[in-house]
Structures are given as structure tokens and as C-alpha cells.
Design an enzyme around this catalytic site. Sequence first.
Site, PDB file in Angstrom:
ATOM      1  N   ARG A  74       0.817  -1.216   0.000  1.00 56.21           N
ATOM      2  CA  ARG A  74       0.000   0.000   0.000  1.00 56.21           C
ATOM      3  C   ARG A  74       0.855   1.272   0.000  1.00 56.21           C
ATOM      4  NH1 ARG A  74      -3.706   2.228   4.719  1.00 56.21           N
ATOM      5  NH2 ARG A  74      -5.210   3.465   3.541  1.00 56.21           N
TER       6      ARG A  74
ATOM      7  N   VAL B 204       0.347  10.380  -5.337  1.00 57.75           N
ATOM      8  CA  VAL B 204       0.521  11.778  -4.921  1.00 57.75           C
ATOM      9  C   VAL B 204       1.913  12.222  -5.365  1.00 57.75           C
ATOM     10  CG1 VAL B 204       0.421  13.383  -2.975  1.00 57.75           C
ATOM     11  CG2 VAL B 204      -0.906  11.253  -2.897  1.00 57.75           C
TER      12      VAL B 204
ATOM     13  N   ASP C  21       7.787   9.089  -6.008  1.00 58.16           N
ATOM     14  CA  ASP C  21       9.008   9.840  -5.708  1.00 58.16           C
ATOM     15  C   ASP C  21       9.337   9.788  -4.217  1.00 58.16           C
ATOM     16  OD1 ASP C  21       7.024  11.383  -4.595  1.00 58.16           O
ATOM     17  OD2 ASP C  21       7.893  13.301  -5.256  1.00 58.16           O
TER      18      ASP C  21
ATOM     19  N   ASN D 202      -3.591   8.783   5.167  1.00 57.99           N
ATOM     20  CA  ASN D 202      -2.307   8.109   5.369  1.00 57.99           C
ATOM     21  C   ASN D 202      -2.033   7.743   6.822  1.00 57.99           C
ATOM     22  OD1 ASN D 202      -1.576   7.928   2.726  1.00 57.99           O
ATOM     23  ND2 ASN D 202      -0.422   9.857   2.703  1.00 57.99           N
TER      24      ASN D 202
ATOM     25  N   HIS E 219      -6.472  -5.666  -2.501  1.00 56.24           N
ATOM     26  CA  HIS E 219      -7.235  -5.822  -1.262  1.00 56.24           C
ATOM     27  C   HIS E 219      -7.431  -7.289  -0.886  1.00 56.24           C
ATOM     28  CE1 HIS E 219      -8.938  -1.449  -1.464  1.00 56.24           C
ATOM     29  NE2 HIS E 219      -7.673  -1.496  -1.137  1.00 56.24           N
TER      30      HIS E 219
ATOM     31  N   ASP F 273      -4.084 -13.902  -3.352  1.00 55.65           N
ATOM     32  CA  ASP F 273      -4.799 -14.863  -4.193  1.00 55.65           C
ATOM     33  C   ASP F 273      -5.996 -14.174  -4.853  1.00 55.65           C
ATOM     34  OD1 ASP F 273      -6.647 -14.568  -2.158  1.00 55.65           O
ATOM     35  OD2 ASP F 273      -6.155 -16.461  -1.183  1.00 55.65           O
TER      36      ASP F 273
HETATM   37  C1  HEM Z   1      -9.251   1.677  -5.878  1.00 52.04           C
HETATM   38  C2  HEM Z   1      -9.131   2.594  -4.951  1.00 52.04           C
HETATM   39  C3  HEM Z   1      -8.705   2.249  -3.565  1.00 52.04           C
HETATM   40  C4  HEM Z   1      -9.323   2.652  -2.427  1.00 52.04           C
HETATM   41  C5  HEM Z   1     -10.551   3.521  -2.319  1.00 52.04           C
HETATM   42  C6  HEM Z   1      -8.591   2.085  -1.321  1.00 52.04           C
HETATM   43  C7  HEM Z   1      -8.891   2.286   0.007  1.00 52.04           C
HETATM   44  C8  HEM Z   1      -8.309   1.605   1.044  1.00 52.04           C
HETATM   45  C9  HEM Z   1      -8.692   1.738   2.434  1.00 52.04           C
HETATM   46  C10 HEM Z   1      -9.785   2.671   2.961  1.00 52.04           C
HETATM   47  C11 HEM Z   1      -7.945   0.877   3.152  1.00 52.04           C
HETATM   48  C12 HEM Z   1      -8.040   0.594   4.649  1.00 52.04           C
HETATM   49  C13 HEM Z   1      -7.328   1.604   5.502  1.00 52.04           C
HETATM   50  C14 HEM Z   1      -7.600   1.310   6.954  1.00 52.04           C
HETATM   51  O1  HEM Z   1      -8.755   1.473   7.350  1.00 52.04           O
HETATM   52  O2  HEM Z   1      -6.681   0.915   7.687  1.00 52.04           O
HETATM   53  C15 HEM Z   1      -7.080   0.195   2.231  1.00 52.04           C
HETATM   54  C16 HEM Z   1      -6.175  -0.768   2.584  1.00 52.04           C
HETATM   55  C17 HEM Z   1      -5.301  -1.339   1.704  1.00 52.04           C
HETATM   56  N1  HEM Z   1      -5.131  -0.997   0.380  1.00 52.04           N
HETATM   57 FE1  HEM Z   1      -6.375   0.107  -0.724  1.00 52.04          FE
HETATM   58  N2  HEM Z   1      -7.547   1.347  -1.810  1.00 52.04           N
HETATM   59  C18 HEM Z   1      -7.576   1.428  -3.175  1.00 52.04           C
HETATM   60  C19 HEM Z   1      -6.657   0.873  -4.042  1.00 52.04           C
HETATM   61  C20 HEM Z   1      -5.539   0.185  -3.651  1.00 52.04           C
HETATM   62  C21 HEM Z   1      -4.446  -0.157  -4.500  1.00 52.04           C
HETATM   63  C22 HEM Z   1      -4.321   0.264  -5.956  1.00 52.04           C
HETATM   64  C23 HEM Z   1      -3.559  -0.869  -3.748  1.00 52.04           C
HETATM   65  C24 HEM Z   1      -2.228  -1.437  -4.136  1.00 52.04           C
HETATM   66  C25 HEM Z   1      -1.840  -1.680  -5.355  1.00 52.04           C
HETATM   67  C26 HEM Z   1      -4.126  -0.979  -2.422  1.00 52.04           C
HETATM   68  C27 HEM Z   1      -3.582  -1.690  -1.386  1.00 52.04           C
HETATM   69  C28 HEM Z   1      -4.127  -1.772  -0.116  1.00 52.04           C
HETATM   70  C29 HEM Z   1      -3.641  -2.686   0.892  1.00 52.04           C
HETATM   71  C30 HEM Z   1      -2.600  -3.752   0.713  1.00 52.04           C
HETATM   72  C31 HEM Z   1      -4.371  -2.398   2.061  1.00 52.04           C
HETATM   73  C32 HEM Z   1      -4.232  -3.063   3.439  1.00 52.04           C
HETATM   74  C33 HEM Z   1      -3.225  -2.301   4.271  1.00 52.04           C
HETATM   75  C34 HEM Z   1      -3.008  -2.855   5.664  1.00 52.04           C
HETATM   76  O3  HEM Z   1      -3.103  -4.056   5.875  1.00 52.04           O
HETATM   77  O4  HEM Z   1      -2.712  -2.044   6.559  1.00 52.04           O
HETATM   78  N3  HEM Z   1      -5.307  -0.297  -2.394  1.00 52.04           N
HETATM   79  N4  HEM Z   1      -7.319   0.667   0.962  1.00 52.04           N
END
Ligand code: HEM
Length: 328
Positions: free
Chosen positions: A64, A72, A76, A96, A194, A254
Site C-alpha cells: 500500500r 501523490v 518519488d 495516510n 485488497h 490470491d
Molecule cells: C481503488 C481505490 C482504492 C481505495 C478507495 C482504497 C482504500 C483503502 C482503504 C480505505 C484501506 C483501509 C485503511 C484502513 O482502514 O486501515 C485500504 C487498505 C489497503 N489498500 Fe487500498 N484502496 C484502493 C486501491 C488500492 C491499490 C491500488 C492498492 C495497491 C496496489 C491498495 C492496497 C491496499 C492494501 C494492501 C491495504 C491493506 C493495508 C493494511 O493491511 O494495513 N489499495 N485501501
Amino acid sequence: MAIKSCLLVLLPIALLLLAGSSPAAAQLQVGYYSKTCPNAEAIVRGEMEKIISAAPSLAGPLLRLHFHDCFVRGCDASVLLNTTDSNLSERDAKPNKSLRGFSSVERVKAKLEAACPNTVSCADVLAIMARDAVVLAKGPTWPVPLGRRDGKVSSATEAADQLPPAFADIPLLTKIFASNGLDVKDLAVLSGAHTLGTAHCPSYASRLYDFSGAHSADPSLDSEYADRLRTRCKSVGDTATLSEMDPGSYRTFDTSYYRNVAKRRGLFQSDAALLTDVNTREYVQRIATGKFDDVFFKDFGESMVKMGNVGVITGAEGEIRKKCYIVN
Ligand code: HEM
């Protein structure tokens, strides 16, 4: 004859001018450090193996970090800079606050500095760590083009404005992805990230308790799943509770994310939104069959390379930070 020779002289000049006026995409290269720091990727991998075996739940956060960096100001490493007396940096922007893994990045960077001082950028470290996080979570691998330089500016306001919010619908997601040169397919593919990680209750609680301010649940969320989520996430104000985004396999990269989304069990509105557009829905349903894991794995590598190219700075621009949290 005169016209012909005139054309012969002018054509190359016109072509040169054209090339100069195009926003020449900065060039990254696979194997960029092969002469200057041949072991760079092996050093990162060695450290990542230690980091993930000690804390498997860091794979998601480290993936992430690269995404939040790239969306953003381009990839970089602006996401890694600390806030200073005069500047609130990206790290301290609301979306963030839930980022993790910063100290792991510093640890890897310190190893690289010891082996090859002033050579490997923090932006490249993030890109390699993201790939290795996926590999170590049993996901695909891909060659990572390198040669990014580190920026010197980081703004909390920009991060708050430019990162996609959990409540985003398809038009907003499409717009934000397009502003980063990514298309609807990249959206469907990269959302598959996700499959890893956890989320804090406020990222989805409004879907359980207060949808569209109507004190009701989001009708696009499977009601049995909503009941289950409510037993963990007690209210919109519950900031302490974490839920697995891909229950049962949140540490494994997966295709079960797509099976969840197809069953209306995507955690965020942005995940559920993938069923509302014909192209993203087809992708979700295809991968959800479980017959195309190899297709998703290949697509994911390709979309990650595209994302890793967003707004990169190369050559003499920016710098190679010595420590990732502070400009030189
Ligand atoms: C499509 C739009 C996306 C939205 C709206 C979004 C939003 C979010 C949100 C709200 C969380 C949870 C934050 C929290 O409550 O702790 C999250 C977690 C995460 N996102 Fe996304 N995300 C998006 C796309 C992506 C992309 C493109 C990636 C990576 C290529 C990604 C990777 C992750 C990962 C791995 C987590 C888990 C992080 C953790 O375990 O702490 N997300 N995302």
C-alpha cells in the site's frame, strides 16, 4: 528541387522540435543498478524475507505504501518524508494515518546505503519492496523498472485531495485513476491488492450503520456479511477495530478478493463499485471463477509496472535521499 531540399533540411528539425515538445516520459529500466549496485535487489529481498517472516501482516502495508506514494506527486517517495516545523507532510494526511511499514523501509534503505552509498533511491526501494511483499505473500513476481529519483516536496493537503476515498464510486475512481494515467482495467486489477491486509472500522462503518446518512445499511452489501461485520465493528466511531479485508486469507495474495466482491462481500464501497460498471464487473466475475488466477497474476504485474511509472522523476531531477524520512 528547391522545395525538396528545403523539406530535407526542415523535416529533421521539425521532428526534433516535436520530440522536444512532447512530455518525454521519464525512462525507467529493469536492471538499472546492475553496474552501480549489482546486489541492490538481492539486498532488498534478503531484508524483506526477514521482515515478512517476523511480521507476515506487513506485506499489505508495504504494498500500500508504494500505491500511496505513486498517487501523490508520482512515485518519488514523497509519502516517506516526515512533517517538519514548516510543513505538514503526506504521512500526516488523514488517509495516510493508517499507513504502516515506514521503519521497515528505513531498515532496508540503511542496508542499501551501507552497500552502495547515495545510489538507490527511496522511491525505487518502495517499488521493489512492494513487489517482494506480493511474492512473499505467494503472489506473482514481475521485473521492476528502476531509476526513480526522490522528490523534495511532500504535502498533506495534496495527499488528502488526491488519494481515492473508501466511499468512491466508479466515476470518481475512474477519474482519479485516469489522472494517474491508469485505466478502468488497471482499477479492476489493482483493487485486487485488497486480497492482502486489514482495514480500520471507520473505513467501512458507514456502510453498516449510516449509509447515505439514512441510518441504514448499504443495500449493495450482503446482509449476512454486514451482520458479521457489525459484531466486530461496533459503531462509526470505533477506531480501534481491524477487520481482514479478505477474510480467511488476508496474508495470502490470491483471487479470493474477487470471489468476495462477486458475492457482494467487498469491504469498501470502492470494492462494491466494481460490480456497477460493465467492464470492471466482467473482470471481477471472470477472475472470481477461480479459473483465471494466472491471468490476474500477469495483469497485476503489468498494472503495478504502469502504476510504478506514474510521474516519476529521473536523471538530474530530485535526489537520492540518504534517509527516506528526510531530504538531504
Ligand atoms: C481503488 C481505490 C482504492 C481505495 C478507495 C482504497 C482504500 C483503502 C482503504 C480505505 C484501506 C483501509 C485503511 C484502513 O482502514 O486501515 C485500504 C487498505 C489497503 N489498500 Fe487500498 N484502496 C484502493 C486501491 C488500492 C491499490 C491500488 C492498492 C495497491 C496496489 C491498495 C492496497 C491496499 C492494501 C494492501 C491495504 C491493506 C493495508 C493494511 O493491511 O494495513 N489499495 N485501501
